[in-house]
Structure formats: C-alpha cells, structure tokens
Design a protein around this motif. Structure first.
Motif, PDB file in Angstrom:
ATOM      1  N   GLY A 107      39.711   4.538  38.272  1.00 26.26           N
ATOM      2  CA  GLY A 107      39.525   4.906  39.668  1.00 26.26           C
ATOM      3  C   GLY A 107      38.059   5.021  40.037  1.00 26.26           C
ATOM      4  N   THR A 108      37.266   5.562  39.134  1.00 32.71           N
ATOM      5  CA  THR A 108      35.818   5.675  39.376  1.00 32.71           C
ATOM      6  C   THR A 108      35.180   4.292  39.452  1.00 32.71           C
ATOM      7  OG1 THR A 108      35.729   7.835  38.300  1.00 32.71           O
ATOM      8  CG2 THR A 108      33.656   6.628  38.473  1.00 32.71           C
ATOM      9  N   ARG A 109      35.578   3.395  38.564  1.00 33.78           N
ATOM     10  CA  ARG A 109      35.043   2.022  38.612  1.00 33.78           C
ATOM     11  C   ARG A 109      35.442   1.343  39.919  1.00 33.78           C
ATOM     12  NH1 ARG A 109      36.727   2.382  33.300  1.00 33.78           N
ATOM     13  NH2 ARG A 109      38.614   1.161  33.689  1.00 33.78           N
ATOM     14  N   ARG A 110      36.697   1.543  40.325  1.00 33.51           N
ATOM     15  CA  ARG A 110      37.183   0.948  41.577  1.00 33.51           C
ATOM     16  C   ARG A 110      36.413   1.502  42.772  1.00 33.51           C
ATOM     17  NH1 ARG A 110      39.423  -3.265  43.934  1.00 33.51           N
ATOM     18  NH2 ARG A 110      41.143  -2.769  45.299  1.00 33.51           N
ATOM     19  N   LEU A 111      36.167   2.808  42.784  1.00 31.90           N
ATOM     20  CA  LEU A 111      35.411   3.433  43.863  1.00 31.90           C
ATOM     21  C   LEU A 111      34.021   2.823  43.962  1.00 31.90           C
ATOM     22  CD1 LEU A 111      34.972   5.572  46.061  1.00 31.90           C
ATOM     23  CD2 LEU A 111      34.339   7.167  44.228  1.00 31.90           C
ATOM     24  N   HIS A 112      33.372   2.596  42.845  1.00 34.35           N
ATOM     25  CA  HIS A 112      32.017   2.036  42.869  1.00 34.35           C
ATOM     26  C   HIS A 112      32.019   0.607  43.407  1.00 34.35           C
ATOM     27  CE1 HIS A 112      30.266   5.239  39.962  1.00 34.35           C
ATOM     28  NE2 HIS A 112      31.006   5.757  40.919  1.00 34.35           N
ATOM     29  N   ARG A 113      33.074  -0.158  43.106  1.00 32.81           N
ATOM     30  CA  ARG A 113      33.192  -1.502  43.699  1.00 32.81           C
ATOM     31  C   ARG A 113      33.422  -1.389  45.208  1.00 32.81           C
ATOM     32  NH1 ARG A 113      36.053  -2.415  38.891  1.00 32.81           N
ATOM     33  NH2 ARG A 113      38.060  -2.245  39.922  1.00 32.81           N
ATOM     34  N   LEU A 114      34.238  -0.435  45.615  1.00 30.79           N
ATOM     35  CA  LEU A 114      34.508  -0.244  47.042  1.00 30.79           C
ATOM     36  C   LEU A 114      33.294   0.301  47.783  1.00 30.79           C
ATOM     37  CD1 LEU A 114      38.191   1.086  46.958  1.00 30.79           C
ATOM     38  CD2 LEU A 114      37.388  -1.235  47.491  1.00 30.79           C
ATOM     39  N   ASP A 115      32.401   1.009  47.074  1.00 31.85           N
ATOM     40  CA  ASP A 115      31.138   1.439  47.697  1.00 31.85           C
ATOM     41  C   ASP A 115      30.369   0.218  48.213  1.00 31.85           C
ATOM     42  OD1 ASP A 115      31.307   4.227  47.330  1.00 31.85           O
ATOM     43  OD2 ASP A 115      30.291   4.147  45.386  1.00 31.85           O
ATOM     44  N   ARG A 116      30.362  -0.848  47.422  1.00 29.25           N
ATOM     45  CA  ARG A 116      29.666  -2.069  47.828  1.00 29.25           C
ATOM     46  C   ARG A 116      30.357  -2.719  49.027  1.00 29.25           C
ATOM     47  NH1 ARG A 116      29.277  -2.045  42.265  1.00 29.25           N
ATOM     48  NH2 ARG A 116      30.940  -3.538  41.919  1.00 29.25           N
ATOM     49  N   VAL A 117      31.686  -2.682  49.049  1.00 33.67           N
ATOM     50  CA  VAL A 117      32.436  -3.211  50.197  1.00 33.67           C
ATOM     51  C   VAL A 117      32.088  -2.408  51.442  1.00 33.67           C
ATOM     52  CG1 VAL A 117      34.760  -3.528  51.180  1.00 33.67           C
ATOM     53  CG2 VAL A 117      34.317  -4.110  48.771  1.00 33.67           C
ATOM     54  N   LEU A 118      32.051  -1.084  51.327  1.00 37.19           N
ATOM     55  CA  LEU A 118      31.730  -0.244  52.477  1.00 37.19           C
ATOM     56  C   LEU A 118      30.306  -0.503  52.965  1.00 37.19           C
ATOM     57  CD1 LEU A 118      32.939   1.901  54.348  1.00 37.19           C
ATOM     58  CD2 LEU A 118      31.837   3.620  52.909  1.00 37.19           C
ATOM     59  N   ALA A 119      29.386  -0.731  52.054  1.00 35.97           N
ATOM     60  CA  ALA A 119      28.008  -1.054  52.467  1.00 35.97           C
ATOM     61  C   ALA A 119      27.979  -2.351  53.269  1.00 35.97           C
ATOM     62  CB  ALA A 119      27.103  -1.146  51.243  1.00 35.97           C
ATOM     63  N   GLN A 120      28.770  -3.335  52.855  1.00 40.12           N
ATOM     64  CA  GLN A 120      28.849  -4.592  53.610  1.00 40.12           C
ATOM     65  C   GLN A 120      29.418  -4.358  55.006  1.00 40.12           C
ATOM     66  OE1 GLN A 120      31.348  -6.830  50.949  1.00 40.12           O
ATOM     67  NE2 GLN A 120      29.605  -7.802  49.927  1.00 40.12           N
ATOM     68  N   ILE A 121      30.414  -3.490  55.092  1.00 40.29           N
ATOM     69  CA  ILE A 121      31.013  -3.171  56.389  1.00 40.29           C
ATOM     70  C   ILE A 121      29.958  -2.546  57.304  1.00 40.29           C
ATOM     71  CG2 ILE A 121      32.696  -1.691  57.569  1.00 40.29           C
ATOM     72  CD1 ILE A 121      34.452  -2.024  54.955  1.00 40.29           C
ATOM     73  N   GLN A 122      29.186  -1.597  56.763  1.00 41.21           N
ATOM     74  CA  GLN A 122      28.158  -0.945  57.568  1.00 41.21           C
ATOM     75  C   GLN A 122      27.131  -1.970  58.052  1.00 41.21           C
ATOM     76  OE1 GLN A 122      29.110   2.245  58.232  1.00 41.21           O
ATOM     77  NE2 GLN A 122      30.670   1.634  56.751  1.00 41.21           N
ATOM     78  N   ASP A 123      26.736  -2.875  57.168  1.00 42.43           N
ATOM     79  CA  ASP A 123      25.763  -3.899  57.545  1.00 42.43           C
ATOM     80  C   ASP A 123      26.301  -4.801  58.655  1.00 42.43           C
ATOM     81  OD1 ASP A 123      23.815  -3.002  55.808  1.00 42.43           O
ATOM     82  OD2 ASP A 123      24.295  -4.472  54.239  1.00 42.43           O
ATOM     83  N   GLU A 124      27.554  -5.175  58.554  1.00 41.98           N
ATOM     84  CA  GLU A 124      28.150  -6.033  59.580  1.00 41.98           C
ATOM     85  C   GLU A 124      28.300  -5.278  60.904  1.00 41.98           C
ATOM     86  OE1 GLU A 124      32.202  -8.667  60.290  1.00 41.98           O
ATOM     87  OE2 GLU A 124      31.545  -8.267  58.227  1.00 41.98           O
ATOM     88  N   LEU A 125      28.777  -4.042  60.834  1.00 39.85           N
ATOM     89  CA  LEU A 125      28.988  -3.252  62.046  1.00 39.85           C
ATOM     90  C   LEU A 125      27.670  -2.996  62.776  1.00 39.85           C
ATOM     91  CD1 LEU A 125      30.973  -1.567  63.797  1.00 39.85           C
ATOM     92  CD2 LEU A 125      30.364   0.383  62.340  1.00 39.85           C
ATOM     93  N   LEU A 126      26.634  -2.681  62.036  1.00 39.50           N
ATOM     94  CA  LEU A 126      25.361  -2.273  62.636  1.00 39.50           C
ATOM     95  C   LEU A 126      24.313  -3.378  62.602  1.00 39.50           C
ATOM     96  CD1 LEU A 126      25.263   1.348  61.178  1.00 39.50           C
ATOM     97  CD2 LEU A 126      26.129   0.576  63.394  1.00 39.50           C
ATOM     98  N   ALA A 127      24.742  -4.608  62.468  1.00 36.03           N
ATOM     99  CA  ALA A 127      23.830  -5.752  62.363  1.00 36.03           C
ATOM    100  C   ALA A 127      22.752  -5.791  63.444  1.00 36.03           C
ATOM    101  CB  ALA A 127      24.621  -7.059  62.353  1.00 36.03           C
ATOM    102  N   PRO A 128      23.046  -5.458  64.699  1.00 37.43           N
ATOM    103  CA  PRO A 128      21.984  -5.575  65.713  1.00 37.43           C
ATOM    104  C   PRO A 128      20.943  -4.457  65.661  1.00 37.43           C
ATOM    105  CG  PRO A 128      24.035  -4.870  66.738  1.00 37.43           C
ATOM    106  CD  PRO A 128      24.348  -5.165  65.297  1.00 37.43           C
ATOM    107  N   LEU A 129      21.130  -3.458  64.791  1.00 37.06           N
ATOM    108  CA  LEU A 129      20.208  -2.325  64.741  1.00 37.06           C
ATOM    109  C   LEU A 129      19.248  -2.428  63.563  1.00 37.06           C
ATOM    110  CD1 LEU A 129      22.702   0.615  65.452  1.00 37.06           C
ATOM    111  CD2 LEU A 129      21.363  -0.727  67.095  1.00 37.06           C
ATOM    112  N   SER A 130      18.027  -1.966  63.779  1.00 33.70           N
ATOM    113  CA  SER A 130      17.041  -1.895  62.690  1.00 33.70           C
ATOM    114  C   SER A 130      17.418  -0.724  61.775  1.00 33.70           C
ATOM    115  CB  SER A 130      15.648  -1.648  63.277  1.00 33.70           C
ATOM    116  OG  SER A 130      15.557  -0.321  63.775  1.00 33.70           O
ATOM    117  N   PRO A 131      16.841  -0.663  60.577  1.00 29.07           N
ATOM    118  CA  PRO A 131      17.115   0.491  59.702  1.00 29.07           C
ATOM    119  C   PRO A 131      16.800   1.831  60.375  1.00 29.07           C
ATOM    120  CG  PRO A 131      16.099  -1.254  58.431  1.00 29.07           C
ATOM    121  CD  PRO A 131      16.039  -1.688  59.883  1.00 29.07           C
ATOM    122  N   ASP A 132      15.701   1.918  61.111  1.00 27.15           N
ATOM    123  CA  ASP A 132      15.379   3.169  61.808  1.00 27.15           C
ATOM    124  C   ASP A 132      16.422   3.494  62.878  1.00 27.15           C
ATOM    125  OD1 ASP A 132      13.121   3.597  60.284  1.00 27.15           O
ATOM    126  OD2 ASP A 132      11.733   2.818  61.803  1.00 27.15           O
TER     127      ASP A 132
END
Length: 151
Positions: A107-132
């Motif tokens: 489960g911990t290994r799966r969570l860490h893989r899903l962390d990367r999926v969630l990061a991709q989701i955040q990047d796609e959702l917030l694509a028009p925004l700068s890091p700041d």
C-alpha cells in the motif's frame, strides 16, 4: 438579437468566485477520476492510503472523518484496497466490534506511485499558472477553507 452559443456563461456569473470555484472543482474531479482510473485506482483510494501513511492505523470511522468520505463509501473502498493487499483489517484490541485499518508495504508503494499521478493532475489543472501563482492560489483557498471549517 445576436446568436449566443448554447454554452455561454451569463456575465453575472463570470466573476462570481463561488461559480468559478465550482467549475474548476468539476474539472479537477474529472481529471482525478481519469488519471486515477488510468493508474488502476480511485481518488478515494489515494485519500485513504495517504491518511493511513500519515496518521497510522485507524478505525474506519476515523478514516471517514479524516478524508471526508462517507462511511458506506469508506467500507467499499477499504474492501477494494484490502482485496489488492494494500491495507489490512484487524480487530481493535480495545473494542472487538471495530476494525483497525493498517497500510501494508504494498500500500505504501502504491501510494508513492499515486503521489506522482496526483502531481501530474495538479500540473495539468494549474497549467496556466506560474509556480508563484499556484502557491498564492493554494494559500488563498486554504484561508477560505479554514475560515469556513471553523464554523
């Protein structure tokens, strides 16, 4: 009278934060569902595994409160996670009527893989925004949520 597209938003809604937040939320939910499904998971799986890793073993009721997932959905999602060997249920030594849920190493290994999926989701959702801008959005939304959570 000029032709108006069927999906045009009334002007009075275009600057309403409640409407904008709702529309972005709908898009975010679609992204989470699609990306998690592609990874063979659900958003609820991620939330439950994250709570178990961060807070340790918990009852089903505690997991529901921590993750904002309805009790009946918690049971169904834990059944799925248990069937995959990602969590383990065991009787609570202090109350045998209650189960304690523990994340497994798988489960911990799966969570860490899903962390990367969630990061991709955040990047796609917030694509028009700068890091700041992303940081500022998170700060502002957190403030609004904290205000309304105190009530």
């Amino acid at each position: 009278m000029s032709a108006t597209p069927a999906d045009a938003t009334p002007a009075r809604l275009q600057d309403a934060p409640s409407w904008l937040i709702n529309q972005v939320s709908l898009h975010a939910q679609r992204l989470v569902a699609a990306h998690m499904a592609a990874a063979g998971a659900r958003g609820y799986h991620y939330r439950l595994l994250a709570a178990l890793e961060e807070f340790g073993p918990a009852s089903q009721a505690d997991l529901g409160r921590r993750t904002g997932i309805d009790r009946s959905d918690v049971v169904a999602m834990l059944n799925e996670l248990s069937d995959q060997g990602l969590v383990r249920r065991s009787p609570d030594p202090s109350d045998r009527r209650r189960n304690v849920i523990t994340i497994t190493p798988a489960g911990t290994r799966r969570l860490h893989r899903l962390d990367r999926v969630l990061a991709q989701i955040q990047d796609e959702l917030l694509a028009p925004l700068s890091p700041d801008e992303r940081g500022e959005l998170v700060r502002l939304l957190s403030r609004v949520l904290a205000h309304h959570s105190r009530r």
